[in-house]
Design an enzyme around this catalytic site. Structure first.
Site, PDB file in Angstrom:
ATOM      1  N   HIS A 221      40.508  34.122  -6.213  1.00  0.00           N
ATOM      2  CA  HIS A 221      39.074  34.129  -5.893  1.00  0.00           C
ATOM      3  C   HIS A 221      38.796  35.049  -4.703  1.00  0.00           C
ATOM      4  O   HIS A 221      37.752  35.700  -4.652  1.00  0.00           O
ATOM      5  CB  HIS A 221      38.581  32.702  -5.631  1.00  0.00           C
ATOM      6  CG  HIS A 221      38.693  31.809  -6.845  1.00  0.00           C
ATOM      7  ND1 HIS A 221      38.211  32.185  -8.083  1.00  0.00           N
ATOM      8  CD2 HIS A 221      39.244  30.580  -7.020  1.00  0.00           C
ATOM      9  CE1 HIS A 221      38.461  31.215  -8.956  1.00  0.00           C
ATOM     10  NE2 HIS A 221      39.091  30.236  -8.348  1.00  0.00           N
TER      11      HIS A 221
ATOM     12  N   GLY B 274      41.854  33.170 -11.570  1.00  0.00           N
ATOM     13  CA  GLY B 274      42.971  32.219 -11.542  1.00  0.00           C
ATOM     14  C   GLY B 274      44.224  32.837 -12.152  1.00  0.00           C
ATOM     15  O   GLY B 274      45.320  32.765 -11.565  1.00  0.00           O
ATOM     16  N   ARG B 275      44.069  33.467 -13.313  1.00  0.00           N
ATOM     17  CA  ARG B 275      45.235  34.083 -13.977  1.00  0.00           C
ATOM     18  C   ARG B 275      45.795  35.230 -13.151  1.00  0.00           C
ATOM     19  O   ARG B 275      47.007  35.421 -13.062  1.00  0.00           O
ATOM     20  CB  ARG B 275      44.842  34.567 -15.382  1.00  0.00           C
ATOM     21  CG  ARG B 275      44.920  33.464 -16.435  1.00  0.00           C
ATOM     22  CD  ARG B 275      44.228  33.873 -17.699  1.00  0.00           C
ATOM     23  NE  ARG B 275      42.775  33.855 -17.514  1.00  0.00           N
ATOM     24  CZ  ARG B 275      41.918  34.508 -18.293  1.00  0.00           C
ATOM     25  NH1 ARG B 275      42.359  35.261 -19.269  1.00  0.00           N
ATOM     26  NH2 ARG B 275      40.625  34.404 -18.081  1.00  0.00           N
TER      27      ARG B 275
ATOM     28  N   ARG C 296      31.763  40.252 -19.980  1.00  0.00           N
ATOM     29  CA  ARG C 296      32.690  39.187 -19.572  1.00  0.00           C
ATOM     30  C   ARG C 296      34.065  39.791 -19.378  1.00  0.00           C
ATOM     31  O   ARG C 296      34.610  40.422 -20.295  1.00  0.00           O
ATOM     32  CB  ARG C 296      32.756  38.059 -20.603  1.00  0.00           C
ATOM     33  CG  ARG C 296      33.675  36.935 -20.100  1.00  0.00           C
ATOM     34  CD  ARG C 296      33.714  35.728 -20.995  1.00  0.00           C
ATOM     35  NE  ARG C 296      34.512  34.677 -20.365  1.00  0.00           N
ATOM     36  CZ  ARG C 296      34.224  33.386 -20.354  1.00  0.00           C
ATOM     37  NH1 ARG C 296      33.138  32.953 -20.953  1.00  0.00           N
ATOM     38  NH2 ARG C 296      35.015  32.521 -19.758  1.00  0.00           N
TER      39      ARG C 296
ATOM     40  N   LEU D  34      30.215  32.805 -23.956  1.00  0.00           N
ATOM     41  CA  LEU D  34      29.248  32.942 -22.864  1.00  0.00           C
ATOM     42  C   LEU D  34      29.293  31.786 -21.870  1.00  0.00           C
ATOM     43  O   LEU D  34      28.718  31.878 -20.781  1.00  0.00           O
ATOM     44  CB  LEU D  34      27.825  33.095 -23.422  1.00  0.00           C
ATOM     45  CG  LEU D  34      27.581  34.396 -24.190  1.00  0.00           C
ATOM     46  CD1 LEU D  34      26.152  34.462 -24.704  1.00  0.00           C
ATOM     47  CD2 LEU D  34      27.862  35.608 -23.305  1.00  0.00           C
TER      48      LEU D  34
ATOM     49  N   ARG E 254      36.309  21.178 -10.842  1.00  0.00           N
ATOM     50  CA  ARG E 254      37.655  21.688 -10.498  1.00  0.00           C
ATOM     51  C   ARG E 254      38.122  21.015  -9.201  1.00  0.00           C
ATOM     52  O   ARG E 254      37.307  20.463  -8.469  1.00  0.00           O
ATOM     53  CB  ARG E 254      37.606  23.211 -10.305  1.00  0.00           C
ATOM     54  CG  ARG E 254      37.376  23.951 -11.598  1.00  0.00           C
ATOM     55  CD  ARG E 254      37.517  25.439 -11.400  1.00  0.00           C
ATOM     56  NE  ARG E 254      37.287  26.142 -12.653  1.00  0.00           N
ATOM     57  CZ  ARG E 254      37.606  27.395 -12.893  1.00  0.00           C
ATOM     58  NH1 ARG E 254      38.191  28.116 -11.949  1.00  0.00           N
ATOM     59  NH2 ARG E 254      37.361  27.959 -14.044  1.00  0.00           N
TER      60      ARG E 254
ATOM     61  N   ARG F 222      45.588  29.844  -6.832  1.00  0.00           N
ATOM     62  CA  ARG F 222      44.366  30.305  -7.502  1.00  0.00           C
ATOM     63  C   ARG F 222      43.327  30.814  -6.488  1.00  0.00           C
ATOM     64  O   ARG F 222      42.581  31.759  -6.767  1.00  0.00           O
ATOM     65  CB  ARG F 222      43.771  29.170  -8.340  1.00  0.00           C
ATOM     66  CG  ARG F 222      44.609  28.789  -9.550  1.00  0.00           C
ATOM     67  CD  ARG F 222      43.990  27.598 -10.272  1.00  0.00           C
ATOM     68  NE  ARG F 222      42.626  27.876 -10.708  1.00  0.00           N
ATOM     69  CZ  ARG F 222      42.313  28.547 -11.810  1.00  0.00           C
ATOM     70  NH1 ARG F 222      43.244  28.972 -12.627  1.00  0.00           N
ATOM     71  NH2 ARG F 222      41.056  28.751 -12.128  1.00  0.00           N
TER      72      ARG F 222
ATOM     73  N   GLU G 209      29.838  22.988 -14.534  1.00  0.00           N
ATOM     74  CA  GLU G 209      31.128  22.395 -14.943  1.00  0.00           C
ATOM     75  C   GLU G 209      32.246  22.768 -13.970  1.00  0.00           C
ATOM     76  O   GLU G 209      33.157  21.985 -13.728  1.00  0.00           O
ATOM     77  CB  GLU G 209      31.512  22.849 -16.359  1.00  0.00           C
ATOM     78  CG  GLU G 209      30.615  22.326 -17.471  1.00  0.00           C
ATOM     79  CD  GLU G 209      29.283  23.066 -17.591  1.00  0.00           C
ATOM     80  OE1 GLU G 209      29.153  24.183 -17.028  1.00  0.00           O
ATOM     81  OE2 GLU G 209      28.366  22.518 -18.232  1.00  0.00           O
ATOM     82  N   ASN G 210      32.169  23.981 -13.396  1.00  0.00           N
ATOM     83  CA  ASN G 210      33.215  24.416 -12.455  1.00  0.00           C
ATOM     84  C   ASN G 210      33.338  23.460 -11.269  1.00  0.00           C
ATOM     85  O   ASN G 210      34.395  23.375 -10.636  1.00  0.00           O
ATOM     86  CB  ASN G 210      32.925  25.824 -11.908  1.00  0.00           C
ATOM     87  CG  ASN G 210      33.138  26.940 -12.910  1.00  0.00           C
ATOM     88  OD1 ASN G 210      32.526  27.995 -12.800  1.00  0.00           O
ATOM     89  ND2 ASN G 210      34.004  26.720 -13.903  1.00  0.00           N
TER      90      ASN G 210
ATOM     91  N   ASP H 248      35.470  36.466 -14.890  1.00  0.00           N
ATOM     92  CA  ASP H 248      36.543  35.553 -15.302  1.00  0.00           C
ATOM     93  C   ASP H 248      37.914  36.195 -15.061  1.00  0.00           C
ATOM     94  O   ASP H 248      38.060  37.421 -15.152  1.00  0.00           O
ATOM     95  CB  ASP H 248      36.373  35.214 -16.790  1.00  0.00           C
ATOM     96  CG  ASP H 248      37.202  34.002 -17.190  1.00  0.00           C
ATOM     97  OD1 ASP H 248      37.653  33.252 -16.296  1.00  0.00           O
ATOM     98  OD2 ASP H 248      37.418  33.803 -18.405  1.00  0.00           O
TER      99      ASP H 248
HETATM  100  C1  FPP Z   1      36.366  32.441 -13.018  1.00  0.00           C
HETATM  101  O1  FPP Z   1      37.746  32.716 -13.005  1.00  0.00           O
HETATM  102  C2  FPP Z   1      35.830  32.655 -11.695  1.00  0.00           C
HETATM  103  C3  FPP Z   1      35.243  31.680 -10.953  1.00  0.00           C
HETATM  104  C4  FPP Z   1      35.074  30.295 -11.426  1.00  0.00           C
HETATM  105  C5  FPP Z   1      34.764  31.948  -9.559  1.00  0.00           C
HETATM  106  C6  FPP Z   1      34.168  33.310  -9.348  1.00  0.00           C
HETATM  107  C7  FPP Z   1      34.074  33.541  -7.896  1.00  0.00           C
HETATM  108  C8  FPP Z   1      34.241  34.726  -7.255  1.00  0.00           C
HETATM  109  C9  FPP Z   1      34.413  35.993  -7.951  1.00  0.00           C
HETATM  110  C10 FPP Z   1      34.273  34.801  -5.759  1.00  0.00           C
HETATM  111  C11 FPP Z   1      33.068  34.409  -5.006  1.00  0.00           C
HETATM  112  C12 FPP Z   1      31.765  34.934  -5.500  1.00  0.00           C
HETATM  113  C13 FPP Z   1      30.868  35.641  -4.755  1.00  0.00           C
HETATM  114  C14 FPP Z   1      29.529  35.902  -5.319  1.00  0.00           C
HETATM  115  C15 FPP Z   1      31.144  36.198  -3.427  1.00  0.00           C
HETATM  116  P1  FPP Z   1      38.777  31.542 -13.327  1.00  0.00           P
HETATM  117  O2  FPP Z   1      39.139  30.897 -12.052  1.00  0.00           O
HETATM  118  O3  FPP Z   1      38.212  30.614 -14.356  1.00  0.00           O
HETATM  119  O4  FPP Z   1      39.972  32.375 -13.891  1.00  0.00           O
HETATM  120  P2  FPP Z   1      41.014  31.955 -15.010  1.00  0.00           P
HETATM  121  O5  FPP Z   1      40.260  31.906 -16.319  1.00  0.00           O
HETATM  122  O6  FPP Z   1      41.991  33.065 -14.984  1.00  0.00           O
HETATM  123  O7  FPP Z   1      41.587  30.635 -14.608  1.00  0.00           O
END
Ligand code: FPP
Length: 236
Positions: free
Chosen positions: A40, A26-27, A184, A191, A74, A36, A70-71, A23
């Site tokens: 990633h 994005g931040r 996390r 979770l 987005r 964002r 749920e993602n 997690d």
């Molecule tokens: C959560 O952060 C992260 C995700 C929804 C995507 C995770 C994906 C990767 C790490 C890259 C691709 C994965 C692989 C296996 C190569 P968030 O976007 O919710 O962050 P935020 O809470 O700061 O908005």
């Protein structure tokens, strides 16, 4: 011994199975005035770093929560960006890990990724089927409640006895031990639907580091914290 290795030595100072809820991408990007999707990209660079650090420490199974069900609600460009990162990761996989040592599995409603990625995933799973001793699970289109409902439906269709052993064979995690440690990143303390059935006795570790900044030192700190936990599994 049931297929799901519940009876492994769970009092060891080293976890056998570590999960990471990645997690904070994005931040990380927003703090830098970036899109964002840039977060990633940076997060994706950390995936092999984190997995290799855990394997090198002796952890046998690593599960990474990439995209929940749920993602998928987005904005489409964010989802497309994450799926592209996953495709790049699969293409680079043979170079990223010691040859023949890591089995790659995808857990969840992988079909949500659409074609051609779905076929690429299927091929990568086949290509690494007999790799050992490590397993890397990527959770994609995963929902914990959906997994339980799906397993119940699959078991009822088989007309087999409703035992824990038979039920666990229908979970995405069939054949895997339960996560000993769930990390996390990003400061939130929940979770978010991560393996509700399998996490009943998992140790939880929350850290503020945003995933793109997460690295070997954070992993050492998490493993060191775990080694001091007193796991009793409801016993005394
Ligand atoms: C959560 O952060 C992260 C995700 C929804 C995507 C995770 C994906 C990767 C790490 C890259 C691709 C994965 C692989 C296996 C190569 P968030 O976007 O919710 O962050 P935020 O809470 O700061 O908005």
């Amino acid at each position: 011994m049931p297929e799901n290795k519940k009876f492994a030595d769970k009092t060891s100072a080293l976890p056998e199975h570590v999960a990471v809820i990645m997690d904070g991408n994005g931040r990380w990007a927003t703090e830098r005035g970036l899109k964002r999707s840039e977060g990633h990209k940076e997060g994706a660079k950390k995936v092999p770093v984190v997995a290799n650090a855990l394997f090198n420490a002796g952890v046998k199974t690593v599960s990474l929560y990439a995209l929940s069900e749920e993602n998928f609600s987005r904005p489409q460009d964010e989802i497309t960006g994450i799926l592209e990162r996953i495709e790049e990761f699969i293409a680079a996989f043979p170079k990223l890990f010691k040859e023949g040592s890591v089995r790659l599995r995808f857990l969840g409603s992988v079909e949500k990724a659409g074609e051609p990625l779905c076929s690429v995933i299927g091929q990568a799973e086949k290509d690494t089927l007999f790799c050992s001793p490590f397993t890397l699970n990527i959770l994609l289109g995963y929902g914990g409640r959906a997994e339980i409902i799906r397993a119940a439906r699959l078991l009822s269709e088989k007309n087999e006895e409703f035992t824990a052993e038979n039920f666990e064979k229908e979970l995405y995690t069939s054949g895997l031990s339960d996560p000993d440690l769930i990390i996390r990143t990003g400061g939130e303390k929940r979770l978010s639907g991560f393996m509700p059935y399998q996490s009943t006795y998992s140790e939880l570790y929350f850290c503020d580091t945003l995933f793109p900044d997460f690295g070997e030192e954070d992993i050492s700190a998490a493993l060191s914290d775990y080694s001091g936990r007193n796991r009793r599994f409801g016993k005394i």
